[in-house]
Structure formats: C-alpha cells, structure tokens
Design an enzyme around this catalytic site. Structure first.
Site, PDB file in Angstrom:
ATOM      1  N   ARG A  21      -0.019 -50.984  39.196  1.00 23.82           N
ATOM      2  CA  ARG A  21       1.119 -51.822  38.699  1.00 23.82           C
ATOM      3  C   ARG A  21       2.078 -51.750  39.538  1.00 23.82           C
ATOM      4  NH1 ARG A  21       0.448 -52.309  32.483  1.00 23.82           N
ATOM      5  NH2 ARG A  21      -1.445 -51.368  31.845  1.00 23.82           N
ATOM      6  N   LYS A 250      11.822 -59.002  21.204  1.00 24.24           N
ATOM      7  CA  LYS A 250      11.122 -59.910  21.452  1.00 24.24           C
ATOM      8  C   LYS A 250      11.751 -61.242  21.004  1.00 24.24           C
ATOM      9  CE  LYS A 250       6.873 -57.537  22.512  1.00 24.24           C
ATOM     10  NZ  LYS A 250       7.426 -56.198  22.533  1.00 24.24           N
TER      11      LYS A 250
END
Length: 431
Positions: A21, A250
């Site tokens: 990543r 979120k």
C-alpha cells in the site's frame, strides 16, 4: 537473528503480490472539496490539483461551515487536547453533549464515544459478550475487521453465518438452548459490495430465539433515515436493536466511534472496557464538530437527497459506458477490476493521467479475484466531474485491456426534486 531482513522480506512479499500500500500525499481544501492538492513523492513543492472520488467524508460535512466553526470555538475555549482519559479529567462538556446527541439520534437511553469506529467495535462486542455467561456470538461472514477482532477478543464461542443468509442464521440459533446467551453481530450496509442486511428478518429471529442484536451502522449513519440514524431508522427498526454502533468519521465528517443502547449496557461497557478506560478522550474540538454535524443532519435532508442523486447518476453513467459496476441498493459504487496488479495500475493511471484519486481495494480488504476501485460520490461532486470520471475510467480500462460489459441504459429516476438529471450528457461524455 537478522531482524531487519525479516521486516524487509515481509515488505518484499507484499510487493510481489501487488498488495503493498502506498499513500497519496493529499491536502484537502475544505472550501473546494472534493478538490485537493496532491504532492507526489519527490515533488512536494509542486502540488497538482486532483479530484477525490473515494473519500469516506461521504456528505462533505468535514468542510461544512457550522462544523468547522464549532471545532474552532471549542479549540479556542478548551485547548487542543482533552487533558486525559474519561476517568482522569477527560470528561469534558463537548463529549458529554455529543453522547446525548447520539443517544437521541438512535432513540436509546445512552451512548458512549470512543476514539474510532474500529475501537468502538472492538470494545463494544468484546465487552458485551464477555459479560454474558457462556455467550455464543453469531457473526456475519463478511463483517468488518474491527468486528472480527471484537469477536475474537471476547473469548466466547463463536459461529459464522453465511453473509445475509437468515436461513443459515436461524439454523445456528435453533441448535442452541433458548436460555443460552446469544449475540448476533452484523452490519447494516457492507461497504465493499454496498449491499444491505435483512435487518427486519434478523431482529425477528433474535426475538424468537432470545438473542441480543448488535448492528454496525458505520457506513449508514448520517446517510439514511429521516434524521440520519442509519438504515435501521429508515426501516423503522432502531427500537428492535439492542446495540447500535456508528462512526463520526464518515457521514458526520469528523473522527471517532460510538455505541448506543440501554443505560445499563452502556454503563457496563464504560466500566469494563479497557479500550475505553485507558484511552485519552477525543479533544473538545473534535467532539464539538461531530455534535454540530449530527445536529445539522438531524434537521436537514438536503445533503442526503443530493448525495443519493449523485450516487445514482454515477452508477448509471458508468454502466452506460460499459464499465463493470457491481450493482447494489446503496451509495457505494464498486467498479470491478478482479486483478491486483491492474487494480493498482488503474489507480496510478487515474491519478497521473487524469488527476483523479481513487484508492485500489485489494486483498485482504476484499477476497482475491474481487479487486476493485471503490467510488464514493458526494453531494459536492459536480456534473462536470462525473463526466470527467467516466471519460477517465473508459480510457484507463482501454489502456489496461480490462473487460467492458454490455452498456446498460436504464431510465434515471430523480431521488429528489432538486436533483439535476444530465444522464444524456454523461452518456455522451463516456462515448
């Protein structure tokens, strides 16, 4: 032992499997989101403007004026940090107000805030189950890593039921004595595929077989329901669920996680969970910004309506261009690549060639062979940006020789009265 070589070998293995990543150095602009400045490695002094299409700030609340102002006021009044754990001087007024707002949001007696949604699941599931004698945990096979870790830490017997399979769940419940403690843990909205749990059926089974229910609404709070209480609120089922877990990072655009439930349950977790007891409290500025976002979304549905309109528009535009969108009833837009190396390369090409940032999703986040680009439209994406996204993805798919599907042209319905429909324009851009 050559310690360093072991670490280097572990990283080399990730790179060999195309699972290594990398992080994009992005500078968000609150006033211009979803635009941001990207600073490539070695070129930090020459930033490039990019459009973010994979943010978890689903509604753009992180840049909402009232949310920012609440954070600034709290920081000026209370300082940068919380001063300690909740037990040691860290129970400040903004965190108390936030917990009251969250309890009200879900129609519960109390709520408890943690430093992240990952921690709230780990602490909530493990503590609740460990306090129930001989508890059996029944966990959906596709539950998030934080839920899996909570189940493991509980130290109880655990069984998986097939994803969203109520028949399999019932078979497991029926095999147990009615009087045995049982905890069903599941998500309302699964963020990788975008599918939604059969909440009504699960809660009915729980009532029939004497089980508790624990639902993760992380990808739904702020986003669904008349006041942003999540999918359970939208379906009128919050009162049927024992524990509702959510995030502030979120739909609400801040940081932190929480659980909401009965006063006794919340007090028990507060008193027994080491993840809560020994962790410094969220700073007042973060708690205040989250409270402002929760309050705003309780009263305003404009963001949710525009968000749903944009998500539907993006799905239809991509499908019309023959891109392999995984169909689902939520705001998540998975575009399937099914190859780890090509998924990573697709992400790189989008950023380098088209100034579009979408992080690749590879194993272990998803199963091998189901690698994807996970697109998350927001209310602040423009029609022009949608058109640019379609054009860029078509170019990348052709460059990497990825398979297209037969174009799907379905009439685009408007979820909200003010949702602009420019589907023909999107189709033309894709072509």
């Amino acid at each position: 032992m050559d310690y360093q070589s072991r670490f280097e070998a572990a990283i080399t293995e990730l790179k060999r499997e195309d699972r290594y990543r990398t992080f994009a150095n992005l500078e968000r602009d609150a006033s211009r989101f979803p635009l941001a400045l990207w600073r490539p490695a070695g070129e930090e002094h020459d930033p490039r403007e990019v459009t973010i299409w994979c943010s978890n700030d689903y509604l753009g609340m992180g840049g909402h004026e009232a949310v920012i102002e609440a954070s600034v006021r709290a920081a000026r009044r209370h300082g940068a940090g919380a001063g300690g754990t909740r037990n040691i001087s860290g129970t400040h007024r903004p965190i108390v107000e936030l917990e009251r707002e969250l309890a009200d949001l879900h129609g519960k007696e109390a709520a408890l805030v943690f430093t992240s949604g990952w921690i709230s699941n780990l602490a909530g599931i493990s503590t609740i189950a460990s306090l129930l004698p001989d508890c059996l945990i029944l966990s959906d096979a596709l539950n998030h890593n934080s839920m899996i870790e909570g189940v493991k830490r509980a130290g109880c017997e655990r069984k998986l039921f097939r994803h969203n399979d109520v028949a399999d769940l019932e078979a497991l419940l029926a095999a147990q004595p009615l009087e045995r403690a049982k905890l069903i843990v599941f998500e309302s909205l699964y963020s990788m595929d975008g599918d939604i749990a059969p909440i009504a059926e699960i809660t009915a089974l729980a009532k029939h077989y004497g089980a508790m229910t624990y639902i993760d609404e992380v990808h739904a709070v702020g986003m669904y329901g008349a006041r942003g209480g999540g999918v359970a609120e939208r379906e009128g089922l919050m009162g049927e669920i024992d524990v509702i877990e959510g995030t502030l990072a979120k739909g609400f655009g801040a940081m932190g996680g929480y659980i909401a439930g009965s006063a006794a349950l919340i007090d028990a977790v507060r008193s027994y969970a080491p993840q809560f007891i020994f962790t410094t409290t969220l700073p007042p500025s973060v708690a205040a910004s989250a409270t402002a976002a929760v309050r705003h979304l309780k009263a305003s549905s404009a963001e949710r309506e525009r968000h749903q309109a944009n998500a539907l528009l993006v799905k239809h535009a991509l499908q019309a261009a023959g891109l392999p969108v995984l169909e689902n009833p939520s705001h998540i837009v998975p575009v399937m690549v099914r190859d780890a190396a090509k998924c990573r390369r697709a992400s790189e090409l989008l950023l380098e060639r088209h100034a579009i940032y979408i992080q690749p999703i590879n194993y272990p986040t998803v199963a091998r062979g189901t690698e994807r680009l996970r697109i998350t439209p927001t209310p602040r994406h423009s029609e022009r940006q949608v058109a640019a996204l379609v054009e860029a993805l078509v170019d990348v798919w052709a460059t990497l020789d990825l398979p297209f599907e037969a174009p799907k042209v379905v009439p685009l319905r408007r979820p909200a009265a003010d949702a602009a429909c420019v589907y023909p324009e999107m189709k033309k851009a894709a072509e």
